[in-house]
Design a protein around this motif. Structure first.
Motif, PDB file in Angstrom:
ATOM      1  N   GLY A 259       0.789  -1.227   0.000  1.00  0.00           N
ATOM      2  CA  GLY A 259       0.000   0.000   0.000  1.00  0.00           C
ATOM      3  C   GLY A 259       0.819   1.274   0.000  1.00  0.00           C
ATOM      4  N   ARG A 260       2.132   1.161  -0.034  1.00  0.00           N
ATOM      5  CA  ARG A 260       2.975   2.353  -0.030  1.00  0.00           C
ATOM      6  C   ARG A 260       3.150   2.880  -1.452  1.00  0.00           C
ATOM      7  NH1 ARG A 260       7.868   0.508   4.103  1.00  0.00           N
ATOM      8  NH2 ARG A 260       6.517   0.082   5.906  1.00  0.00           N
ATOM      9  N   GLU A 261       3.090   4.182  -1.578  1.00  0.00           N
ATOM     10  CA  GLU A 261       3.238   4.808  -2.891  1.00  0.00           C
ATOM     11  C   GLU A 261       4.605   4.512  -3.488  1.00  0.00           C
ATOM     12  OE1 GLU A 261       1.892   9.049  -4.811  1.00  0.00           O
ATOM     13  OE2 GLU A 261       2.928   9.092  -2.874  1.00  0.00           O
ATOM     14  N   THR A 262       5.630   4.501  -2.639  1.00  0.00           N
ATOM     15  CA  THR A 262       6.979   4.247  -3.149  1.00  0.00           C
ATOM     16  C   THR A 262       7.111   2.822  -3.696  1.00  0.00           C
ATOM     17  OG1 THR A 262       7.641   3.725  -0.863  1.00  0.00           O
ATOM     18  CG2 THR A 262       8.126   5.944  -1.680  1.00  0.00           C
ATOM     19  N   THR A 263       6.442   1.855  -3.057  1.00  0.00           N
ATOM     20  CA  THR A 263       6.477   0.479  -3.556  1.00  0.00           C
ATOM     21  C   THR A 263       5.834   0.395  -4.932  1.00  0.00           C
ATOM     22  OG1 THR A 263       6.365  -0.395  -1.295  1.00  0.00           O
ATOM     23  CG2 THR A 263       5.782  -1.904  -3.086  1.00  0.00           C
ATOM     24  N   ALA A 264       4.682   1.039  -5.078  1.00  0.00           N
ATOM     25  CA  ALA A 264       3.976   1.022  -6.360  1.00  0.00           C
ATOM     26  C   ALA A 264       4.794   1.711  -7.450  1.00  0.00           C
ATOM     27  CB  ALA A 264       2.612   1.699  -6.210  1.00  0.00           C
ATOM     28  N   GLU A 265       5.376   2.833  -7.134  1.00  0.00           N
ATOM     29  CA  GLU A 265       6.168   3.562  -8.125  1.00  0.00           C
ATOM     30  C   GLU A 265       7.374   2.730  -8.572  1.00  0.00           C
ATOM     31  OE1 GLU A 265       6.971   7.127  -5.995  1.00  0.00           O
ATOM     32  OE2 GLU A 265       5.116   8.130  -6.657  1.00  0.00           O
ATOM     33  N   ARG A 266       8.008   2.046  -7.614  1.00  0.00           N
ATOM     34  CA  ARG A 266       9.161   1.217  -7.954  1.00  0.00           C
ATOM     35  C   ARG A 266       8.748   0.052  -8.848  1.00  0.00           C
ATOM     36  NH1 ARG A 266      10.409   0.043  -3.243  1.00  0.00           N
ATOM     37  NH2 ARG A 266       9.848  -2.168  -3.103  1.00  0.00           N
ATOM     38  N   LEU A 267       7.607  -0.551  -8.547  1.00  0.00           N
ATOM     39  CA  LEU A 267       7.119  -1.656  -9.362  1.00  0.00           C
ATOM     40  C   LEU A 267       6.826  -1.215 -10.791  1.00  0.00           C
ATOM     41  CD1 LEU A 267       4.629  -3.820  -7.255  1.00  0.00           C
ATOM     42  CD2 LEU A 267       6.670  -4.574  -8.464  1.00  0.00           C
ATOM     43  N   VAL A 268       6.168  -0.094 -10.932  1.00  0.00           N
ATOM     44  CA  VAL A 268       5.842   0.402 -12.277  1.00  0.00           C
ATOM     45  C   VAL A 268       7.120   0.745 -13.034  1.00  0.00           C
ATOM     46  CG1 VAL A 268       4.739   2.287 -13.544  1.00  0.00           C
ATOM     47  CG2 VAL A 268       3.517   1.154 -11.677  1.00  0.00           C
ATOM     48  N   GLU A 269       8.088   1.344 -12.360  1.00  0.00           N
ATOM     49  CA  GLU A 269       9.363   1.657 -13.015  1.00  0.00           C
ATOM     50  C   GLU A 269      10.064   0.384 -13.482  1.00  0.00           C
ATOM     51  OE1 GLU A 269      11.604   3.899 -10.231  1.00  0.00           O
ATOM     52  OE2 GLU A 269      10.323   5.693 -10.357  1.00  0.00           O
ATOM     53  N   GLN A 270      10.050  -0.651 -12.649  1.00  0.00           N
ATOM     54  CA  GLN A 270      10.689  -1.916 -13.036  1.00  0.00           C
ATOM     55  C   GLN A 270       9.961  -2.556 -14.219  1.00  0.00           C
ATOM     56  OE1 GLN A 270      10.587  -3.423  -8.839  1.00  0.00           O
ATOM     57  NE2 GLN A 270      12.669  -4.090  -9.265  1.00  0.00           N
ATOM     58  N   ALA A 271       8.631  -2.478 -14.212  1.00  0.00           N
ATOM     59  CA  ALA A 271       7.870  -3.039 -15.331  1.00  0.00           C
ATOM     60  C   ALA A 271       8.170  -2.281 -16.618  1.00  0.00           C
ATOM     61  CB  ALA A 271       6.374  -2.982 -15.019  1.00  0.00           C
TER      62      ALA A 271
ATOM     63  N   PHE B 232      -6.875  -2.121  -0.763  1.00  0.00           N
ATOM     64  CA  PHE B 232      -7.337  -0.784  -1.156  1.00  0.00           C
ATOM     65  C   PHE B 232      -6.165   0.125  -1.510  1.00  0.00           C
ATOM     66  CE2 PHE B 232      -8.440   3.639  -0.557  1.00  0.00           C
ATOM     67  CZ  PHE B 232      -9.528   3.740  -1.414  1.00  0.00           C
ATOM     68  N   TRP B 233      -5.272   0.357  -0.539  1.00  0.00           N
ATOM     69  CA  TRP B 233      -4.156   1.257  -0.827  1.00  0.00           C
ATOM     70  C   TRP B 233      -3.207   0.667  -1.865  1.00  0.00           C
ATOM     71  CZ3 TRP B 233      -5.342   5.838   0.217  1.00  0.00           C
ATOM     72  CH2 TRP B 233      -5.985   6.198   1.396  1.00  0.00           C
ATOM     73  N   GLY B 234      -3.039  -0.653  -1.862  1.00  0.00           N
ATOM     74  CA  GLY B 234      -2.178  -1.281  -2.851  1.00  0.00           C
ATOM     75  C   GLY B 234      -2.689  -1.095  -4.265  1.00  0.00           C
ATOM     76  N   TYR B 235      -3.989  -1.355  -4.471  1.00  0.00           N
ATOM     77  CA  TYR B 235      -4.581  -1.154  -5.790  1.00  0.00           C
ATOM     78  C   TYR B 235      -4.502   0.317  -6.199  1.00  0.00           C
ATOM     79  CZ  TYR B 235      -6.871  -5.805  -6.066  1.00  0.00           C
ATOM     80  OH  TYR B 235      -7.150  -7.147  -6.163  1.00  0.00           O
ATOM     81  N   PHE B 236      -4.886   1.200  -5.282  1.00  0.00           N
ATOM     82  CA  PHE B 236      -4.923   2.629  -5.596  1.00  0.00           C
ATOM     83  C   PHE B 236      -3.527   3.142  -5.933  1.00  0.00           C
ATOM     84  CE2 PHE B 236      -6.397   7.041  -3.847  1.00  0.00           C
ATOM     85  CZ  PHE B 236      -6.399   7.554  -5.142  1.00  0.00           C
ATOM     86  N   ALA B 237      -2.543   2.761  -5.131  1.00  0.00           N
ATOM     87  CA  ALA B 237      -1.172   3.236  -5.367  1.00  0.00           C
ATOM     88  C   ALA B 237      -0.668   2.787  -6.733  1.00  0.00           C
ATOM     89  CB  ALA B 237      -0.247   2.737  -4.264  1.00  0.00           C
ATOM     90  N   LEU B 238      -0.962   1.556  -7.113  1.00  0.00           N
ATOM     91  CA  LEU B 238      -0.505   1.069  -8.412  1.00  0.00           C
ATOM     92  C   LEU B 238      -1.233   1.765  -9.551  1.00  0.00           C
ATOM     93  CD1 LEU B 238       0.078  -2.634  -7.527  1.00  0.00           C
ATOM     94  CD2 LEU B 238       1.699  -1.203  -8.787  1.00  0.00           C
ATOM     95  N   MET B 239      -2.525   2.023  -9.400  1.00  0.00           N
ATOM     96  CA  MET B 239      -3.242   2.748 -10.453  1.00  0.00           C
ATOM     97  C   MET B 239      -2.724   4.179 -10.587  1.00  0.00           C
ATOM     98  SD  MET B 239      -7.191   1.339 -10.443  1.00  0.00           S
ATOM     99  CE  MET B 239      -7.499   1.411  -8.669  1.00  0.00           C
TER     100      MET B 239
ATOM    101  N   ARG C 123     -14.966  -0.090  -5.631  1.00  0.00           N
ATOM    102  CA  ARG C 123     -15.944   0.128  -6.704  1.00  0.00           C
ATOM    103  C   ARG C 123     -16.140   1.626  -6.953  1.00  0.00           C
ATOM    104  NH1 ARG C 123     -21.317  -1.924  -5.866  1.00  0.00           N
ATOM    105  NH2 ARG C 123     -21.561  -1.709  -8.113  1.00  0.00           N
ATOM    106  N   GLY C 124     -16.236   2.413  -5.880  1.00  0.00           N
ATOM    107  CA  GLY C 124     -16.369   3.856  -6.049  1.00  0.00           C
ATOM    108  C   GLY C 124     -15.125   4.480  -6.648  1.00  0.00           C
ATOM    109  N   LEU C 125     -13.956   4.047  -6.166  1.00  0.00           N
ATOM    110  CA  LEU C 125     -12.692   4.579  -6.674  1.00  0.00           C
ATOM    111  C   LEU C 125     -12.530   4.290  -8.157  1.00  0.00           C
ATOM    112  CD1 LEU C 125      -9.840   5.770  -6.269  1.00  0.00           C
ATOM    113  CD2 LEU C 125      -9.085   3.471  -5.615  1.00  0.00           C
TER     114      LEU C 125
END
Length: 267
Positions: free
Chosen positions: A72-84, A122-129, A169-171
């Protein structure tokens, strides 16, 4: 099979969390068979690397594994997207499929479990999106989120999932509106009980809650589908691949139930 995506499926590049097992793995399996290039994410290094090797064996496409815990951390999501992006050279799709289904009531599920589940899903999905949205192919990018029917049918025995799925669903509707001008679609897919190893984990939870055996709980879950059987991970995966294809180009901002008719409310 699954419709065409971009020029062909070989042009499709996708990041899939929860991709080392269950529904996430089945989605990666369908995509690599069609020729897509995927990065799958899982917590266990041995499991995710073994899954990536299997998904690359004799396929038109290829899979790379990343051992990362969705926290759920923003930094984790950003790092994952950068690696992808580095691995794939671009990004056309995101599939959020991480997280389980804690069985328990709102006032008895331990507070740390509530926090863990909300952080992962919740935070994990949102951070990755949030991290993927600026770099997704535009137009043509697509995000599919594995949510769940408890977000539509509040289930007091699945309290964390009910709350998290309802919020997602709302997000997802909001993000679909925000990203529509760029031609990026955002969707939710709602499995009910599905024939995966998670079903057995849920049965263990129901058995504890109802003071019954795991076998009896599992039998009850399997009998819940009006069509006579529960969906498999492959059933869910085939629908997800369709939703990511050009055949579904006008489907966005909505949730699709793939539950064998379990959802009891209005469609």
């Amino acid at each position: 099979m699954g419709g065409r995506r971009l020029a062909t499926w070989t042009d499709f590049r996708c990041l899939i969390t929860g991709g080392s097992r269950g529904i996430g793995f089945a989605i990666a399996d369908e995509l690599t068979r069609l020729g897509a290039q995927v990065v799958i994410v899982g917590r266990d290094p041995a499991r995710v690397n073994a899954a990536a090797r299997l998904l690359s064996d004799g396929r038109l496409g290829h899979a790379t594994g990343l051992a990362v815990s969705i926290d759920g951390r923003e930094t984790t999501a950003e790092r994952l997207v950068e690696q992808a992006l580095t691995t794939l050279g671009g990004l056309d799709g995101l599939v959020n499929a991480a997280g389980g289904a804690t069985v328990g009531h709102a006032l008895t599920v331990p507070w740390d479990v509530w926090q863990r589940d909300v952080a992962t899903k919740f935070w994990g999905y949102f951070a990755l999106m949030r991290a993927a949205a600026p770099v997704l192919q535009s137009p043509g990018g697509v995000m599919v989120n594995l949510v769940g029917v408890a977000g539509k049918d509040p289930n007091p025995r699945l309290a964390p999932g009910t709350v998290i799925n309802g919020a997602l669903r709302g997000l997802i509707k909001i993000l679909a509106d925000d990203l529509a001008p760029r031609g990026i679609r955002v969707l939710a897919v709602n499995p009910g009980a599905t024939e995966t190893d998670l079903l057995h984990e849920m049965a263990q939870g129901y058995a504890r809650l109802n003071s019954t055996t795991v076998e009896e709980a599992l039998k009850g879950l399997k009998a819940s589908g009006p069509l006579g059987r529960l969906p498999t991970a492959v059933d869910i995966a085939k629908a997800v691949v369709f939703l990511m294809s050009d055949d579904a180009a006008l489907i966005s901002g909505t949730s699709i139930d793939i539950d064998g008719g379990v959802h009891r409310g209005p469609a």
